[in-house]
Design an enzyme around this catalytic site. Structure first.
Site: not given
Ligand code: ADP
Length: 531
Positions: A185, A330, A428, A433
């Site tokens: 990654t 992944e 936030k 959110w």
């Protein structure tokens, strides 16, 4: 009751045999900057045999790692086939990572032989001395090999090695569960993590790519992978194309809009795939130069959120159908694709493919409803979703057999994923959110906005508020952009802080580098206009 069916191994060897045998006259064409190098698949099979023979002669006789430091071209494709099929493990190194990370990855994977494109020697040379496990370096094409020798490695010319090898190789029977390839990654958080694909997972992923709900690849197609082959297997396009018998058109290192437009006009690919920035550049180029892009019938696009304005622009003005796709290293990486004509679905990250299961998890690891409303972290599992990382000491990204994707959003009953953020990028504000992705997409729909990245910055009253970092390509002021947004997102979400920047910094794989932006903001390097 036992079935009467055998456990017939699903291997890259069989993809290679089928693609290069049944479609021996189909080809891989590699762009050279002005013309093309062409190799029929029948000859590609013989090249793969020569490469396997050459690697065997260098001592690759088990599951040694054969790393690549290469562009998207014929030689890289040859390694994609030969290395796994001979029972070794292909390790694609991401040339755009920081040198320290590349060295860490090569060591962690214990790379043994390294295939490097001659043009990339200057990039490799400073790192090579600390790549302790690498014994042999094989140079593809021309290049100054002096710094490689100085690093104390045995250096070989690719062509000379292959010319000395036989064009037949006794391919072994490989276990479908054995490692075929690996990819790290890009390590936006901490050290890069190694994902090891099996023959079986690669085979099943390639099949998923070929399905109509995936990338719909057939033997009539010509596939142009614009995603680097060193990043997440070029989204499975190379193996998918061979499994379908589709020809491949490889852009080599030439991924700029002018070159891509030329390749598309000349080679008439039908399927392509890449990240939104590449296609946004192509759209801007096409609006000025009007190339014929109409051969493309399907272009999966992902890696970061795809603005609706980009999809609509390419489709209505140039007949190119960009469909959003979601996945990660992944997940091999393709896990969801948003097909169809309904724009309310086209703007989602896509519908999970057969085989990939998903769920939304909230605070305290509680599983929330997949009702298209509940927001939480997306978790996935499936035959081509990794269940661990290579030599991982802290398996915190796995949860009861599910992969924590680090992506935040919603999942509906039909399997459509809508992402609002990455966990580390959420804003936030006063307990609520704000989706940076939604703000960015809306902003990039403004004709004067070239790029927009939104980050959360500390705010005394609300804890955090969004800061919009905008690259302008025309005239627009803060008041106008705020007004433009207010019809598209809730009023309290409209940023009051703005920064006009020359360019949005990007990660090694072309995503907005929001951590860099946050650091620039913390150091006071962004000039903020506050409304
Ligand atoms: P890395 O995780 O190392 O940055 P990957 O290429 O594996 O590199 O990135 C996977 C991530 O990219 C996903 O977890 C997700 O955050 C993002 N991503 C991929 N496709 C999309 C998409 N269509 N929309 C939004 N984000 C996406």
């Amino acid at each position: 009751m036992r079935s009467t069916m055998p456990e017939f191994p699903l291997t890259i060897t069989s993809i290679m045999r089928y693609g290069t045998g049944r479609f021996a006259d189909h080809e891989v064409a590699t762009y050279t900057g002005d013309g093309y190098r062409r190799l029929p698949y029948g000859e590609l099979a013989r090249e793969a045999a020569r490469l396997a023979g050459a690697l065997r002669a260098l001592g690759v006789d088990g599951d040694q790692r054969v790393a690549t430091f290469c562009w998207n071209n014929t030689e890289h494709l040859t390694a994609y086939l030969a290395v796994p099929a001979m029972g070794a493990v292909l390790h694609t190194l991401n040339i755009r990572l920081h040198p320290d990370q590349i060295a860490y990855i090569a060591d962690h994977a214990e790379d043994d032989v390294l295939l490097v494109d001659g043009s990339l020697i200057p990039l490799l040379a400073p790192i090579l001395p600390v790549m302790k496990t690498v014994r042999h370096v094989v140079v593809i094409g021309a290049g100054d090999t002096e710094p490689l020798l100085a690093a104390g490695k045995r250096v070989h010319g690719y062509r000379a090695l292959l010319d000395a090898a036989s064009d037949a190789f006794d391919w072994p029977e490989v276990d479908e569960r054995a490692a075929a390839s690996m990819c790290y990654t890009s390590g936006t958080t901490g050290n890069p993590k190694g994902v090891v694909y099996s023959h079986r997972s690669s085979y099943l992923h390639a099949m998923a790519i070929c399905t109509a709900n995936g990338m719909a690849v057939t033997s009539d197609d010509r596939v142009l992978p614009i995603v680097p082959m060193f990043h997440a297997n070029a989204w499975g396009m190379p193996y998918g194309a061979l499994m379908a018998g589709a020809s491949l058109v490889m852009p080599d290192r030439f991924m700029q809009a002018a070159h891509l437009a030329k390749i598309i006009e000349e080679e008439k690919p039908t399927i392509s795939g890449g990240i939104p920035t590449i296609f946004a550049d192509l759209l801007r180029y096409a609006r000025r130069h009007h190339p014929d892009l109409s051969s493309l019938r399907l272009v999966p696009c992902g890696g970061s959120a795809v603005p609706e304005s980009l999809m609509k622009g390419l489709q209505t003005e140039f007949g190119v159908r960009l469909v959003q796709a979601w996945g990660m290293t992944e997940t091999s990486p393709t896990a969801a694709v948003a097909h169809g004509d309904d724009w309310s679905l086209r703007v989602t990250q896509g519908r999970l493919l057969a085989g990939v299961e998903g769920r939304i998890v909230g605070d305290g690891d509680t599983v929330l409803a997949s009702d298209g409303v509940a927001v939480g972290e997306l978790e996935v599992r499936g035959p081509w979703v990794t269940a661990s990382y290579h030599l991982d000491e802290n398996p915190s990204r796995f949860h009861d057999g599910w992969l924590r994707t680090g992506d935040v959003g919603r999942l509906d009953e039909r399997g459509y994923v809508t992402l609002t953020d990455r966990l580390k990028d959420v804003i936030k504000s006063g307990g609520e959110w704000i989706s940076s992705v939604e703000l960015e997409n809306a902003l990039m729909g403004h004709p004067a906005v070239v790029e927009a990245a939104v980050i959360g910055v500390p705010d005394e009253r609300w804890g955090e508020r969004p800061l919009a970092c905008v690259v302008l390509g025309g005239e627009a002021g803060v008041a106008e952009l705020r007004e433009f947004l207010s019809g598209k997102v809730a009023r309290w979400q409209v940023p009051e802080r703005w920064a006009f920047v020359e360019a949005v910094p990007k990660t090694s794989v072309g995503k907005f580098a929001k951590r860099t932006l946050r650091e620039m903001h913390a150091r006071g390097e962004l000039t903020i206009v506050q409304e």
